[in-house]
Design a protein around this motif. Structure first.
Motif, short mmCIF file in Angstrom:
data_model
loop_
_atom_site.label_atom_id
_atom_site.label_comp_id
_atom_site.label_asym_id
_atom_site.label_seq_id
_atom_site.Cartn_x
_atom_site.Cartn_y
_atom_site.Cartn_z
N ILE A 1 10.53 7.77 -17.01
CA ILE A 1 10.29 6.84 -18.11
C ILE A 1 11.47 6.85 -19.08
O ILE A 1 11.79 5.82 -19.69
N GLU A 2 12.17 7.97 -19.21
CA GLU A 2 13.38 8.00 -20.03
C GLU A 2 14.44 7.07 -19.44
O GLU A 2 15.15 6.37 -20.17
N GLY A 3 14.55 7.08 -18.09
CA GLY A 3 15.50 6.18 -17.45
C GLY A 3 15.11 4.72 -17.66
O GLY A 3 15.98 3.87 -17.93
N LEU A 4 13.82 4.42 -17.56
CA LEU A 4 13.36 3.05 -17.79
C LEU A 4 13.56 2.65 -19.25
O LEU A 4 13.90 1.50 -19.55
N GLU A 5 13.34 3.58 -20.15
CA GLU A 5 13.54 3.30 -21.57
C GLU A 5 14.99 2.93 -21.84
O GLU A 5 15.30 1.96 -22.53
N ASP A 6 15.90 3.72 -21.28
CA ASP A 6 17.32 3.44 -21.47
C ASP A 6 17.71 2.10 -20.85
O ASP A 6 18.40 1.29 -21.47
N GLY A 7 17.22 1.86 -19.62
CA GLY A 7 17.55 0.61 -18.95
C GLY A 7 17.00 -0.61 -19.67
O GLY A 7 17.69 -1.62 -19.81
N SER A 8 15.76 -0.51 -20.13
CA SER A 8 15.17 -1.64 -20.84
C SER A 8 15.86 -1.88 -22.17
O SER A 8 16.00 -3.03 -22.61
N GLY A 9 16.32 -0.81 -22.81
CA GLY A 9 17.06 -0.97 -24.05
C GLY A 9 18.34 -1.76 -23.84
O GLY A 9 18.71 -2.63 -24.65
N ARG A 10 19.02 -1.48 -22.72
CA ARG A 10 20.24 -2.22 -22.41
C ARG A 10 19.92 -3.69 -22.13
O ARG A 10 20.65 -4.59 -22.57
N VAL A 11 18.85 -3.92 -21.36
CA VAL A 11 18.45 -5.30 -21.07
C VAL A 11 18.08 -6.02 -22.36
O VAL A 11 18.45 -7.19 -22.56
N PHE A 12 17.34 -5.35 -23.24
CA PHE A 12 16.94 -5.96 -24.51
C PHE A 12 18.17 -6.41 -25.30
O PHE A 12 18.22 -7.55 -25.79
#
Length: 260
Positions: free
Chosen positions: A231-242
């Motif tokens: 979930i930390e990886g998804l959080e980081d990835g989604s932050g970049r997408v955002f």
């Protein structure tokens, strides 16, 4: 999203690795005689890649798609196309807002998921079934919220109807529509991939009372630790997408706002 635009190529007509800029054998194949290949090819490659396997490194590949889309948006022809179709451009602007809102909400939910997973690990370590049950319930609530985010953008994931082209503007409109659809479809798939993670806490609540207790606790804690890392990886990835989606909206706003 507006799906009425029609243009002269079809993503499904290309085999993997084909170069759309070099196809001249059939009018219905993806090709472009008016857009520069260094701009077009990377974008079409990323759209195709997301369509073929949306969950694998989904957020990282969305980010690459948005970077390639940014190059397309900065072409003078794209700017002119959007300005000639203000209603469609406004709708496109709203579509990117919806995508950005979904990823912004996912970021908040990802933080909550990490907290509940951490609370679950602590409860298992301390042998506190009440705290573990509370963490599991909270985790399931967040999972439902994330499922709601996926549902909120699923209509954007529908591919536009593609047919032999009508006019040069429809080519750009169709490419951008495909980029939006691929972004929404992949976001939806990745959002839904977290469903059921809280079941590990439910499983831990049903662990054996004596025999195998220590081994069961160890398995549950290791799994929850693994999920926290994911979930930390998804959080980081989604932050970049955002951030990329916000930048895309800024680019569109600048294109559609007349210079003073």
């Amino acid at each position: 999203m507006v799906f009425g635009f029609r243009f002269s190529f079809s993503l499904s007509s290309l085999s993997p690795g084909a170069n759309p800029c070099r196809r001249r054998d059939a009018p219905h194949h993806m090709r472009s005689t008016s857009l520069p290949c260094p701009v077009l090819s990377p974008l079409l490659d990323e759209i195709r890649s997301l369509r073929s396997s949306p969950r694998r490194d989904g957020f990282a590949r969305i980010n690459r798609l948005l970077a390639a889309l940014d190059d397309l948006l900065h072409l003078p022809r794209t700017r002119d196309t959007l300005r000639r179709r203000p209603a469609w451009a406004d709708r496109l602007f709203d579509d990117f807002l919806r995508l950005a809102d979904a990823h912004g909400s996912f970021l908040s939910d990802a933080i909550a998921l990490k907290q509940h997973l951490s609370e679950g690990r602590t409860a298992i370590r301390r042998g506190d079934p009440v705290r573990l049950a509370s963490a599991a319930r909270s985790h399931r609530r967040v999972e439902k919220e994330i499922a709601g985010l996926a549902s909120s953008i699923k209509d954007l994931a529908r591919s536009p109807t593609l047919a032999p082209g009508i006019g040069p503007d429809s080519e750009i409109a169709g490419i951008i529509a495909e980029a939006v659809a691929a972004t929404a479809a992949t976001s939806t798939e990745v959002f839904l991939s977290v469903s059921g993670w809280g079941s590990w806490m439910v499983w831990a609540m049903k662990r054996p009372s004596k025999k195998g207790l220590e081994e069961a606790e160890m398995v549950a804690m290791e799994k929850l630790e693994e999920l926290m890392e994911r979930i930390e990886g998804l959080e980081d990835g989604s932050g970049r997408v955002f951030r990329s989606l916000v930048n895309t909206r800024v680019t569109l706003l600048n294109m559609l706002t007349p210079s003073l």
